[in-house]
Design a protein around this motif. Structure first.
Motif, mmCIF file in Angstrom:
data_model
loop_
_atom_site.group_PDB
_atom_site.id
_atom_site.type_symbol
_atom_site.label_atom_id
_atom_site.label_comp_id
_atom_site.label_asym_id
_atom_site.label_seq_id
_atom_site.Cartn_x
_atom_site.Cartn_y
_atom_site.Cartn_z
ATOM 1 N N GLY A 33 0.817 -1.212 0.000
ATOM 2 C CA GLY A 33 0.000 0.000 0.000
ATOM 3 C C GLY A 33 0.849 1.259 0.000
ATOM 4 N N LEU A 34 1.945 1.222 0.731
ATOM 5 C CA LEU A 34 2.857 2.362 0.784
ATOM 6 C C LEU A 34 3.595 2.540 -0.547
ATOM 7 C CD1 LEU A 34 3.386 4.372 2.993
ATOM 8 C CD2 LEU A 34 5.252 2.944 3.809
ATOM 9 N N VAL A 35 3.961 1.422 -1.164
ATOM 10 C CA VAL A 35 4.615 1.478 -2.480
ATOM 11 C C VAL A 35 3.667 2.098 -3.496
ATOM 12 C CG1 VAL A 35 5.569 0.114 -4.380
ATOM 13 C CG2 VAL A 35 6.098 -0.507 -2.016
ATOM 14 N N LYS A 36 2.418 1.674 -3.480
ATOM 15 C CA LYS A 36 1.429 2.222 -4.418
ATOM 16 C C LYS A 36 1.284 3.730 -4.234
ATOM 17 C CE LYS A 36 -1.341 -1.988 -4.840
ATOM 18 N NZ LYS A 36 -2.639 -2.617 -4.525
ATOM 19 N N LEU A 37 1.207 4.180 -2.977
ATOM 20 C CA LEU A 37 1.111 5.620 -2.705
ATOM 21 C C LEU A 37 2.336 6.366 -3.224
ATOM 22 C CD1 LEU A 37 -0.301 5.633 0.945
ATOM 23 C CD2 LEU A 37 -1.468 6.445 -1.117
ATOM 24 N N HIS A 38 3.514 5.803 -3.007
ATOM 25 C CA HIS A 38 4.761 6.439 -3.430
ATOM 26 C C HIS A 38 4.823 6.540 -4.954
ATOM 27 C CE1 HIS A 38 9.454 6.506 -2.970
ATOM 28 N NE2 HIS A 38 8.989 7.613 -3.498
ATOM 29 N N LEU A 39 4.556 5.439 -5.642
ATOM 30 C CA LEU A 39 4.617 5.454 -7.111
ATOM 31 C C LEU A 39 3.537 6.352 -7.699
ATOM 32 C CD1 LEU A 39 5.485 1.716 -7.849
ATOM 33 C CD2 LEU A 39 7.018 3.701 -7.911
ATOM 34 N N GLN A 40 2.366 6.387 -7.078
ATOM 35 C CA GLN A 40 1.304 7.277 -7.550
ATOM 36 C C GLN A 40 1.716 8.737 -7.362
ATOM 37 O OE1 GLN A 40 -1.598 6.154 -9.160
ATOM 38 N NE2 GLN A 40 -1.634 8.308 -9.727
ATOM 39 N N GLU A 41 2.404 9.047 -6.275
ATOM 40 C CA GLU A 41 2.901 10.418 -6.053
ATOM 41 C C GLU A 41 3.834 10.844 -7.183
ATOM 42 O OE1 GLU A 41 2.601 13.026 -3.786
ATOM 43 O OE2 GLU A 41 0.832 11.915 -3.153
ATOM 44 N N ILE A 42 4.734 9.951 -7.579
ATOM 45 C CA ILE A 42 5.655 10.273 -8.678
ATOM 46 C C ILE A 42 4.864 10.505 -9.959
ATOM 47 C CG2 ILE A 42 7.522 9.386 -10.137
ATOM 48 C CD1 ILE A 42 8.517 7.870 -7.631
ATOM 49 N N LYS A 43 3.948 9.600 -10.237
ATOM 50 C CA LYS A 43 3.128 9.725 -11.442
ATOM 51 C C LYS A 43 2.337 11.034 -11.427
ATOM 52 C CE LYS A 43 -0.250 7.192 -14.137
ATOM 53 N NZ LYS A 43 -1.077 6.007 -14.243
ATOM 54 N N ASP A 44 1.697 11.356 -10.303
ATOM 55 C CA ASP A 44 0.913 12.588 -10.193
ATOM 56 C C ASP A 44 1.779 13.836 -10.285
ATOM 57 O OD1 ASP A 44 -1.311 10.991 -9.860
ATOM 58 O OD2 ASP A 44 -1.486 11.367 -7.696
ATOM 59 N N LEU A 45 2.923 13.785 -9.656
ATOM 60 C CA LEU A 45 3.815 14.944 -9.636
ATOM 61 C C LEU A 45 4.273 15.336 -11.038
ATOM 62 C CD1 LEU A 45 5.248 16.918 -7.698
ATOM 63 C CD2 LEU A 45 7.150 15.315 -7.622
ATOM 64 N N TYR A 46 4.500 14.337 -11.871
ATOM 65 C CA TYR A 46 5.013 14.613 -13.213
ATOM 66 C C TYR A 46 3.948 14.530 -14.289
ATOM 67 C CZ TYR A 46 9.275 14.533 -10.695
ATOM 68 O OH TYR A 46 10.248 14.824 -9.775
#
Length: 161
Positions: A33-46
């Protein structure tokens, strides 16, 4: 522009387990769940911008990050991503990771061993990726580490709690 992102680990059970373990070691697997949040943050940020050719997990462990790369970084019409990883137990030491190009064209993302934070940041910077994004607790963002990253042209893009 190069960016350093940080996601604060607020999963209290995981923090409690780490803090109260009998034998200290850095082999703590990241909850999916934490990995998903982290990768989604990168995707959203860029917001879908092409960030480079290679996405590198510097310490794969059980593959929590590496196994999800293809869900968050999808090939485009004329653009193919390469997913790579290091894992000391498989003889792929991040500190020996070398690139052929002038600079690493991509992202380094994962959950680094906290006892090796400075060494991981130094090695990451030496590869010159476009983005370095590690999951780390807020207290790990010391002034000395922030200064080191800024000196090497990486800025903090986001802190997520």
């Amino acid at each position: 522009m190069s960016i350093l992102t940080s996601t604060m680990n607020t999963v209290s059970n995981t923090q409690h387990d780490i803090k109260h373990r009998d034998t200290p070691n850095d082999k703590i697997y990241t909850p999916k769940g934490l990995v998903k949040l982290h990768l989604q943050e990168i995707k959203d940020l860029y917001d879908g911008k092409v960030l480079g050719k290679t996405i590198l997990d510097p310490c794969r462990g059980d593959g929590a990050y590496y196994n999800m790369f293809s869900k968050y970084f999808k090939d485009e019409k004329d653009y193919k991503y390469k997913f790579d990883y290091c894992e000391i137990e498989e003889g792929k030491d991040f500190f020996e990771y070398e690139i052929q190009e002038y600079a690493f064209d991509g992202i380094i993302v994962g959950n680094l061993p906290f006892s090796l934070t400075d060494k991981f940041l130094e090695k990451s910077v030496s590869l010159k990726p476009r983005v370095i994004s590690y999951l780390m607790p807020i207290y790990a963002l010391t002034p000395a580490r922030m200064e080191f990253m800024e000196k090497n042209n990486y800025q903090l893009a986001r802190i997520k709690s």
